[in-house]
Design a protein around this motif. Structure first.
Motif, PDB file in Angstrom:
ATOM      1  N   GLY A 243       0.827  -1.202   0.000  1.00 29.99           N
ATOM      2  CA  GLY A 243       0.000   0.000   0.000  1.00 29.99           C
ATOM      3  C   GLY A 243       0.861   1.252   0.000  1.00 29.99           C
ATOM      4  N   SER A 244       2.046   1.117  -0.531  1.00 30.40           N
ATOM      5  CA  SER A 244       3.010   2.214  -0.524  1.00 30.40           C
ATOM      6  C   SER A 244       2.508   3.423  -1.290  1.00 30.40           C
ATOM      7  CB  SER A 244       4.323   1.752  -1.163  1.00 30.40           C
ATOM      8  OG  SER A 244       4.832   0.640  -0.492  1.00 30.40           O
ATOM      9  N   ILE A 245       2.916   4.585  -0.835  1.00 25.54           N
ATOM     10  CA  ILE A 245       2.649   5.825  -1.549  1.00 25.54           C
ATOM     11  C   ILE A 245       3.856   6.074  -2.444  1.00 25.54           C
ATOM     12  CG2 ILE A 245       2.320   8.314  -1.336  1.00 25.54           C
ATOM     13  CD1 ILE A 245       0.873   7.712   1.320  1.00 25.54           C
ATOM     14  N   LEU A 246       3.649   5.891  -3.717  1.00 24.20           N
ATOM     15  CA  LEU A 246       4.748   5.997  -4.675  1.00 24.20           C
ATOM     16  C   LEU A 246       4.629   7.234  -5.556  1.00 24.20           C
ATOM     17  CD1 LEU A 246       4.795   2.244  -5.760  1.00 24.20           C
ATOM     18  CD2 LEU A 246       6.203   3.356  -4.025  1.00 24.20           C
ATOM     19  N   SER A 247       3.653   8.071  -5.266  1.00 23.28           N
ATOM     20  CA  SER A 247       3.444   9.275  -6.065  1.00 23.28           C
ATOM     21  C   SER A 247       3.828  10.511  -5.260  1.00 23.28           C
ATOM     22  CB  SER A 247       1.982   9.374  -6.490  1.00 23.28           C
ATOM     23  OG  SER A 247       1.157   9.479  -5.349  1.00 23.28           O
ATOM     24  N   THR A 248       3.886  11.626  -5.932  1.00 15.50           N
ATOM     25  CA  THR A 248       4.185  12.893  -5.283  1.00 15.50           C
ATOM     26  C   THR A 248       2.887  13.518  -4.790  1.00 15.50           C
ATOM     27  OG1 THR A 248       6.048  13.230  -6.777  1.00 15.50           O
ATOM     28  CG2 THR A 248       5.209  15.175  -5.622  1.00 15.50           C
ATOM     29  N   PRO A 249       2.814  13.845  -3.499  1.00 13.62           N
ATOM     30  CA  PRO A 249       1.604  14.495  -2.979  1.00 13.62           C
ATOM     31  C   PRO A 249       1.394  15.859  -3.633  1.00 13.62           C
ATOM     32  CG  PRO A 249       3.010  13.736  -1.194  1.00 13.62           C
ATOM     33  CD  PRO A 249       3.801  13.612  -2.455  1.00 13.62           C
ATOM     34  N   ARG A 250       0.167  16.276  -3.685  1.00 14.38           N
ATOM     35  CA  ARG A 250      -0.192  17.592  -4.251  1.00 14.38           C
ATOM     36  C   ARG A 250      -0.978  18.355  -3.191  1.00 14.38           C
ATOM     37  NH1 ARG A 250       0.569  21.054  -8.644  1.00 14.38           N
ATOM     38  NH2 ARG A 250      -1.373  22.135  -9.006  1.00 14.38           N
ATOM     39  N   ILE A 251      -0.628  19.600  -2.954  1.00 19.83           N
ATOM     40  CA  ILE A 251      -1.335  20.440  -1.992  1.00 19.83           C
ATOM     41  C   ILE A 251      -2.056  21.543  -2.766  1.00 19.83           C
ATOM     42  CG2 ILE A 251      -1.140  22.003  -0.031  1.00 19.83           C
ATOM     43  CD1 ILE A 251       1.407  20.462   0.762  1.00 19.83           C
ATOM     44  N   VAL A 252      -3.375  21.633  -2.562  1.00 16.56           N
ATOM     45  CA  VAL A 252      -4.195  22.653  -3.212  1.00 16.56           C
ATOM     46  C   VAL A 252      -5.154  23.211  -2.173  1.00 16.56           C
ATOM     47  CG1 VAL A 252      -5.876  23.123  -5.032  1.00 16.56           C
ATOM     48  CG2 VAL A 252      -4.073  21.428  -5.425  1.00 16.56           C
ATOM     49  N   ASN A 253      -5.110  24.529  -1.979  1.00 15.83           N
ATOM     50  CA  ASN A 253      -6.018  25.216  -1.053  1.00 15.83           C
ATOM     51  C   ASN A 253      -6.059  24.577   0.336  1.00 15.83           C
ATOM     52  OD1 ASN A 253      -6.780  27.091  -3.041  1.00 15.83           O
ATOM     53  ND2 ASN A 253      -8.356  25.709  -3.810  1.00 15.83           N
TER      54      ASN A 253
ATOM     55  N   PHE B   1      -7.295   6.798  -2.751  1.00 16.39           N
ATOM     56  CA  PHE B   1      -6.958   8.213  -2.932  1.00 16.39           C
ATOM     57  C   PHE B   1      -7.371   8.945  -1.664  1.00 16.39           C
ATOM     58  CE2 PHE B   1      -7.760  12.496  -4.645  1.00 16.39           C
ATOM     59  CZ  PHE B   1      -6.538  12.702  -5.255  1.00 16.39           C
ATOM     60  N   TYR B   2      -6.491   9.788  -1.138  1.00 16.84           N
ATOM     61  CA  TYR B   2      -6.738  10.478   0.117  1.00 16.84           C
ATOM     62  C   TYR B   2      -6.698  11.985  -0.078  1.00 16.84           C
ATOM     63  CZ  TYR B   2      -5.471   5.874   1.833  1.00 16.84           C
ATOM     64  OH  TYR B   2      -5.418   4.520   2.044  1.00 16.84           O
ATOM     65  N   ALA B   3      -7.539  12.679   0.666  1.00 14.59           N
ATOM     66  CA  ALA B   3      -7.537  14.149   0.711  1.00 14.59           C
ATOM     67  C   ALA B   3      -7.562  14.509   2.187  1.00 14.59           C
ATOM     68  CB  ALA B   3      -8.746  14.701  -0.003  1.00 14.59           C
ATOM     69  N   LEU B   4      -6.521  15.153   2.647  1.00 16.08           N
ATOM     70  CA  LEU B   4      -6.384  15.506   4.060  1.00 16.08           C
ATOM     71  C   LEU B   4      -6.233  17.005   4.204  1.00 16.08           C
ATOM     72  CD1 LEU B   4      -3.727  12.769   4.790  1.00 16.08           C
ATOM     73  CD2 LEU B   4      -6.158  12.639   5.355  1.00 16.08           C
ATOM     74  N   ARG B   5      -7.095  17.611   5.020  1.00 15.51           N
ATOM     75  CA  ARG B   5      -7.016  19.044   5.246  1.00 15.51           C
ATOM     76  C   ARG B   5      -5.850  19.341   6.184  1.00 15.51           C
ATOM     77  NH1 ARG B   5     -10.143  22.812   3.920  1.00 15.51           N
ATOM     78  NH2 ARG B   5     -11.964  21.504   3.631  1.00 15.51           N
TER      79      ARG B   5
ATOM     80  N   ILE C  55      -4.068  18.287   1.177  1.00 19.71           N
ATOM     81  CA  ILE C  55      -3.037  17.471   0.552  1.00 19.71           C
ATOM     82  C   ILE C  55      -3.705  16.234  -0.060  1.00 19.71           C
ATOM     83  CG2 ILE C  55      -2.481  16.278   2.710  1.00 19.71           C
ATOM     84  CD1 ILE C  55       0.451  16.209   1.686  1.00 19.71           C
ATOM     85  N   TYR C  56      -3.400  15.961  -1.317  1.00 20.00           N
ATOM     86  CA  TYR C  56      -3.964  14.840  -2.054  1.00 20.00           C
ATOM     87  C   TYR C  56      -2.855  13.840  -2.338  1.00 20.00           C
ATOM     88  CZ  TYR C  56      -7.783  18.101  -2.945  1.00 20.00           C
ATOM     89  OH  TYR C  56      -8.819  18.993  -2.810  1.00 20.00           O
ATOM     90  N   VAL C  57      -3.150  12.566  -2.108  1.00 15.69           N
ATOM     91  CA  VAL C  57      -2.152  11.532  -2.361  1.00 15.69           C
ATOM     92  C   VAL C  57      -2.880  10.216  -2.663  1.00 15.69           C
ATOM     93  CG1 VAL C  57      -1.865  10.888   0.060  1.00 15.69           C
ATOM     94  CG2 VAL C  57      -0.006  10.509  -1.537  1.00 15.69           C
ATOM     95  N   GLY C  58      -2.276   9.426  -3.529  1.00 18.00           N
ATOM     96  CA  GLY C  58      -2.817   8.105  -3.840  1.00 18.00           C
ATOM     97  C   GLY C  58      -1.816   7.044  -3.425  1.00 18.00           C
ATOM     98  N   ASP C  59      -2.315   5.839  -3.134  1.00 23.55           N
ATOM     99  CA  ASP C  59      -1.398   4.759  -2.788  1.00 23.55           C
ATOM    100  C   ASP C  59      -1.484   3.637  -3.821  1.00 23.55           C
ATOM    101  OD1 ASP C  59      -3.537   3.057  -2.168  1.00 23.55           O
ATOM    102  OD2 ASP C  59      -3.367   3.358  -0.021  1.00 23.55           O
ATOM    103  N   SER C  60      -0.628   2.659  -3.673  1.00 21.71           N
ATOM    104  CA  SER C  60      -0.554   1.589  -4.667  1.00 21.71           C
ATOM    105  C   SER C  60      -1.703   0.592  -4.561  1.00 21.71           C
ATOM    106  CB  SER C  60       0.787   0.857  -4.551  1.00 21.71           C
ATOM    107  OG  SER C  60       0.899   0.256  -3.278  1.00 21.71           O
ATOM    108  N   ASN C  61      -2.552   0.745  -3.568  1.00 20.38           N
ATOM    109  CA  ASN C  61      -3.744  -0.103  -3.447  1.00 20.38           C
ATOM    110  C   ASN C  61      -4.960   0.558  -4.078  1.00 20.38           C
ATOM    111  OD1 ASN C  61      -2.533  -2.262  -2.145  1.00 20.38           O
ATOM    112  ND2 ASN C  61      -2.778  -1.341  -0.156  1.00 20.38           N
TER     113      ASN C  61
END
Length: 60
Positions: A30-40, A52-56, A43-49
């Protein structure tokens, strides 16, 4: 970890000699192999499973 041409060094081992099996094992974690993106402030990030996560982000 990599040679100058982007290939794995001969002496680098992940989980053995089988690169395909090594990649499969890493992805199963379930590794996070992508670059997180922060917008407004989120933080948005996807994992290998395929999750997709969005964390304020909260600032003190």
């Amino acid at each position: 970890m990599y040679n100058d041409d982007g290939t794995f060094r001969d002496d680098f081992k992940l989980y053995g000699d089988d690169i395909a099996a090594s990649e499969k094992q890493i992805l199963a974690l379930g590794s996070i192999l992508s670059t997180p993106r922060i917008v407004n402030g989120i933080i948005y990030v996807g994992d290998s499973n395929e999750s997709f996560y969005a964390l304020r982000l909260i600032t003190p």
